[in-house]
Design a protein around this motif. Structure first.
Motif, short mmCIF file in Angstrom:
data_model
loop_
_atom_site.label_atom_id
_atom_site.label_comp_id
_atom_site.label_asym_id
_atom_site.label_seq_id
_atom_site.Cartn_x
_atom_site.Cartn_y
_atom_site.Cartn_z
N ARG A 152 0.84 -1.21 0.00
CA ARG A 152 0.00 0.00 0.00
C ARG A 152 0.87 1.25 0.00
O ARG A 152 0.61 2.22 -0.73
CB ARG A 152 -0.92 0.03 1.21
CG ARG A 152 -1.83 1.27 1.25
CD ARG A 152 -2.61 1.37 2.54
NE ARG A 152 -3.43 0.18 2.71
CZ ARG A 152 -3.80 -0.30 3.89
NH1 ARG A 152 -3.39 0.29 5.02
NH2 ARG A 152 -4.55 -1.37 3.98
N MET A 153 1.93 1.23 0.81
CA MET A 153 2.85 2.37 0.85
C MET A 153 3.50 2.59 -0.52
O MET A 153 3.73 3.73 -0.93
CB MET A 153 3.94 2.13 1.90
CG MET A 153 3.45 2.23 3.33
SD MET A 153 4.74 1.68 4.49
CE MET A 153 5.94 2.99 4.30
N ALA A 154 3.81 1.49 -1.20
CA ALA A 154 4.42 1.61 -2.54
C ALA A 154 3.46 2.31 -3.49
O ALA A 154 3.87 3.20 -4.25
CB ALA A 154 4.79 0.22 -3.06
N CYS A 155 2.18 1.92 -3.45
CA CYS A 155 1.18 2.59 -4.29
C CYS A 155 1.12 4.09 -3.97
O CYS A 155 1.11 4.94 -4.87
CB CYS A 155 -0.21 1.98 -4.06
SG CYS A 155 -0.36 0.24 -4.48
N GLU A 156 1.10 4.39 -2.68
CA GLU A 156 0.99 5.79 -2.25
C GLU A 156 2.20 6.60 -2.68
O GLU A 156 2.07 7.75 -3.12
CB GLU A 156 0.80 5.84 -0.73
CG GLU A 156 -0.54 5.30 -0.27
CD GLU A 156 -0.68 5.18 1.24
OE1 GLU A 156 -1.82 5.22 1.73
OE2 GLU A 156 0.36 5.03 1.93
N LYS A 157 3.39 6.02 -2.56
CA LYS A 157 4.61 6.73 -2.94
C LYS A 157 4.64 6.99 -4.44
O LYS A 157 5.02 8.08 -4.90
CB LYS A 157 5.84 5.92 -2.52
CG LYS A 157 7.15 6.71 -2.58
CD LYS A 157 7.23 7.75 -1.48
CE LYS A 157 8.58 8.45 -1.45
NZ LYS A 157 8.68 9.42 -0.35
N VAL A 158 4.24 5.98 -5.22
CA VAL A 158 4.20 6.13 -6.68
C VAL A 158 3.18 7.18 -7.09
O VAL A 158 3.46 8.06 -7.91
CB VAL A 158 3.88 4.77 -7.35
CG1 VAL A 158 3.51 4.97 -8.82
CG2 VAL A 158 5.06 3.82 -7.23
N PHE A 159 1.98 7.11 -6.50
CA PHE A 159 0.94 8.07 -6.86
C PHE A 159 1.31 9.49 -6.45
O PHE A 159 0.99 10.46 -7.16
CB PHE A 159 -0.40 7.66 -6.25
CG PHE A 159 -1.00 6.41 -6.85
CD1 PHE A 159 -0.66 6.00 -8.13
CD2 PHE A 159 -1.89 5.62 -6.13
CE1 PHE A 159 -1.21 4.84 -8.69
CE2 PHE A 159 -2.45 4.47 -6.67
CZ PHE A 159 -2.10 4.07 -7.96
N ALA A 160 2.00 9.64 -5.33
CA ALA A 160 2.46 10.97 -4.91
C ALA A 160 3.45 11.53 -5.93
O ALA A 160 3.43 12.73 -6.25
CB ALA A 160 3.11 10.89 -3.53
N ASP A 161 4.32 10.65 -6.46
CA ASP A 161 5.27 11.08 -7.48
C ASP A 161 4.54 11.45 -8.78
O ASP A 161 4.91 12.42 -9.46
CB ASP A 161 6.30 9.99 -7.75
CG ASP A 161 7.44 10.46 -8.63
OD1 ASP A 161 8.23 11.32 -8.17
OD2 ASP A 161 7.55 10.01 -9.79
N LEU A 276 10.82 3.70 -9.24
CA LEU A 276 10.18 2.87 -8.22
C LEU A 276 10.54 3.38 -6.83
O LEU A 276 11.55 4.05 -6.64
CB LEU A 276 10.60 1.39 -8.37
CG LEU A 276 12.08 0.99 -8.35
CD1 LEU A 276 12.64 0.98 -6.93
CD2 LEU A 276 12.21 -0.42 -8.93
N PRO A 277 9.70 3.06 -5.85
CA PRO A 277 10.01 3.42 -4.46
C PRO A 277 10.88 2.34 -3.85
O PRO A 277 10.71 1.16 -4.14
CB PRO A 277 8.62 3.45 -3.79
CG PRO A 277 7.81 2.47 -4.58
CD PRO A 277 8.37 2.43 -5.97
N ALA A 278 11.86 2.74 -3.04
CA ALA A 278 12.77 1.75 -2.44
C ALA A 278 13.38 2.31 -1.17
O ALA A 278 13.26 3.50 -0.86
CB ALA A 278 13.86 1.37 -3.43
N ALA A 279 14.07 1.43 -0.46
CA ALA A 279 14.78 1.83 0.76
C ALA A 279 16.02 2.63 0.40
O ALA A 279 16.56 2.52 -0.70
CB ALA A 279 15.16 0.59 1.55
#
Length: 387
Positions: A152-161, A276-279
């Motif tokens: 879910r956080m990955a979706c949110e980070k991508v959509f924010a970008d 992509l979102p990552a650490a």
């Protein structure tokens, strides 16, 4: 009967008992702390399990060389589930009933993790999963924690970008695996919060080796502004290559499920421009010195790459965090008592790991927020931090 022999025999027995006790005491004091693991070291998810296994071996060796934990050595008992959920369940049962481990750090995939959860909960054993889906920690399960950022956080980070880039009409293409399905569902759920409209939604099978049919449909869908591939494994690599072959001239986003240099190597120049979102681990050297994670991620990167001569990945980082959270909890609890360790994990505050700064609570068994995610882009065949 010679009554004088009784005291002599009695004293001899007493002396032997004392001697045995003297030898037994250090042995008991040196009893190992058993760290259990079931990981996908081979099979389709080996890119997750292999660095996880290596990380646990590396740091348990390091900890033991430094004197262990609570004056005791750590012992890793690990099984390779090959990405098979039923095998994972069998190995979890073995770790609990036969090996009698103190904690479990493992579960490379969501499927493997969820297969083991009922057994672990019933056994009341602290468990830190290394898998991605939000279902692992929502709803909260008393004995279950996890280290990776959620889908879910990955979706949110991508959509924010996407919001920053004024992209609002999105196409999804996802696989049939547990993580893919979960992330797709989470993206559909949170898209409206970011004023994102999903205008195409394609899927592919686990064994598919070509996604040009699905991508052609996406290319021909009116108004698509960007494409997101929620998934991990070889699927995203194939999508990325087909994307370039079809000259789909749109921004392509992947999930944190492919956050390693291996994805770039396998995708070649087709990966150029992928986000992509990552650490923070993947861009350790690019972090400012003021970043609290820099020292941790650089230390882990240097230790792992120095030992194994292979590129670091965020997946190994998840195992590092899982192990260190357990060790930290045992030290704070002053005990390996399962209930006390569980409570200490849940009370973790300000732990700086490879995945971010962890703040657990009774309602949050992961302890990361969106600031723990960095948005990365492939530039010149390497990960680059999106400013």
């Amino acid at each position: 009967m010679n009554t004088h022999t009784l005291p002599t025999r009695f004293h001899k027995l007493l002396s032997m008992s004392a001697l045995l006790a003297a030898f037994a005491a250090p042995a008991l004091a040196q009893e190992t702390i058993k760290i259990g693991a079931f990981l996908s070291v081979t099979g389709p998810a080996a890119f997750l399990g292999d660095p996880e296994q290596k990380t646990l071996e590396l740091y348990i060796e390091k900890l033991n060389a430094e004197g262990g934990v609570l004056g005791r050595k750590l012992q890793l008992i690990s099984y390779d589930d090959s990405g098979d959920a039923e095998k994972a369940r069998t190995f979890a049962k073995r770790l609990i009933e036969q090996d009698k481990v103190d904690v479990i750090v493992g579960g490379s995939t969501t499927g493997a993790t969820m297969a083991a959860v009922p057994l672990i909960e019933a056994a009341q054993l602290p468990f830190i999963s290394l898998a991605g889906a939000v279902v692992i920690i929502e709803p909260v399960k008393k004995w279950v924690f996890k280290t990776p950022h959620t889908d879910r956080m990955a979706c949110e980070k991508v959509f924010a970008d996407m919001n920053v880039r004024a992209l609002t009409r999105v196409a999804l293409i996802s696989g049939a695996g547990g993580f893919d399905k979960s992330m797709r569902a989470e993206c559909l759920k949170v898209a409206p919060n970011y004023k994102i409209q999903v205008v195409a939604d394609e899927t592919y099978g686990a064994g598919d080796t070509d996604m040009t049919v699905q991508l052609t449909k996406i290319k021909n869908t009116a108004g698509v502004q960007a494409v997101l591939n929620p998934g991990f494994g070889q699927g995203p690599t194939i999508v990325t290559k087909n994307f370039k072959q079809l000259a789909v001239n749109l921004p392509l986003y992947q999930s944190h499920g492919v956050a390693s240099k291996e994805f770039i190597k396998l995708s070649g120049d087709a990966s150029e421009g992928v986000r992509l979102p990552a650490a923070a681990l993947l861009i350790a050297e690019q972090l400012p010195d003021s970043d609290p994670q820099k020292k941790v991620v650089l230390g882990y990167k240097q230790a792992f790459e120095g030992k194994y001569k292979q590129d670091v990945s965020s997946f190994g980082g998840h195992a590092y965090d899982g192990l260190m959270l357990v060790v930290d909890a045992m030290r704070r609890a002053g005990s390996t008592d399962k209930a006390k360790v569980r409570d200490a994990i849940e009370a973790t505050k300000g732990y700086v790991g490879t995945g971010g700064v962890v703040n657990m609570s009774p309602t949050d068994h992961m302890g990361l927020d969106l600031t723990a995610f960095r948005m990365l882009e492939v530039k010149g065949g390497a990960w680059s931090l999106v400013k």
